[in-house]
Scaffold this motif. Sequence first.
Motif, mmCIF file in Angstrom:
data_model
loop_
_atom_site.group_PDB
_atom_site.id
_atom_site.type_symbol
_atom_site.label_atom_id
_atom_site.label_comp_id
_atom_site.label_asym_id
_atom_site.label_seq_id
_atom_site.Cartn_x
_atom_site.Cartn_y
_atom_site.Cartn_z
ATOM 1 N N GLU A 155 -12.192 -47.471 42.420
ATOM 2 C CA GLU A 155 -11.489 -46.268 41.956
ATOM 3 C C GLU A 155 -12.441 -45.268 41.306
ATOM 4 N N HIS A 156 -13.449 -45.761 40.599
ATOM 5 C CA HIS A 156 -14.371 -44.884 39.879
ATOM 6 C C HIS A 156 -15.678 -44.611 40.637
ATOM 7 N N GLY A 157 -15.745 -45.049 41.892
ATOM 8 C CA GLY A 157 -16.878 -44.698 42.747
ATOM 9 C C GLY A 157 -18.182 -45.407 42.451
ATOM 10 N N VAL A 158 -18.115 -46.619 41.893
ATOM 11 C CA VAL A 158 -19.337 -47.374 41.622
ATOM 12 C C VAL A 158 -19.862 -47.940 42.943
ATOM 13 N N PRO A 159 -21.091 -47.574 43.341
ATOM 14 C CA PRO A 159 -21.639 -48.104 44.599
ATOM 15 C C PRO A 159 -21.722 -49.636 44.577
ATOM 16 N N ASP A 160 -21.483 -50.244 45.727
ATOM 17 C CA ASP A 160 -21.478 -51.706 45.825
ATOM 18 C C ASP A 160 -22.733 -52.344 45.249
#
Length: 158
Positions: A74-79
């Motif tokens: 949801e908050h766009g943290v890269p894998d």
Amino acid sequence: MFNTIRSAIARRSLAGMLALGATLSACAAQAAAITMYRDPNCGCCLAWAAHLENGDAHSVETVDHPDMASVKTEHGVPDGLRSCHTAIADGYVIEGHVPAADIERLLAERPEGIAGLAVAGMPMGSPDMEHRTHREAYQVIAFGPSGTSVWADYGGTM
């Protein structure tokens, strides 16, 4: 002579305004309210929150969340940058054991194109992952729409 005096006053006023702006930015960074999402079974997250609250620099609200992967997505943290907890500090995403000084710098500078900072994994030596005999080198990575870059390096390159 009058123009020289007026010019000197203007320079001092400008310097004063710049100093006041820097002070206000620093105060805003210090007063940031942070919401940290964590797995309720993870203890290191609470220690990291205590690191941020040290000296009343930040207020950390802890939210236990059963599905941390969805919070990170949801908050766009890269894998490749994911860690054990995700925090929101004045609109910025803070992933993992990012040192308080790096968060304060982010909040003071507010650079364009950066959505957040991350310390991938749980490296020994990062805030509240310290160990007396072992310390790993790690980096704080800035991430956003334009990609990633090294924000800070602790102990050299990895």
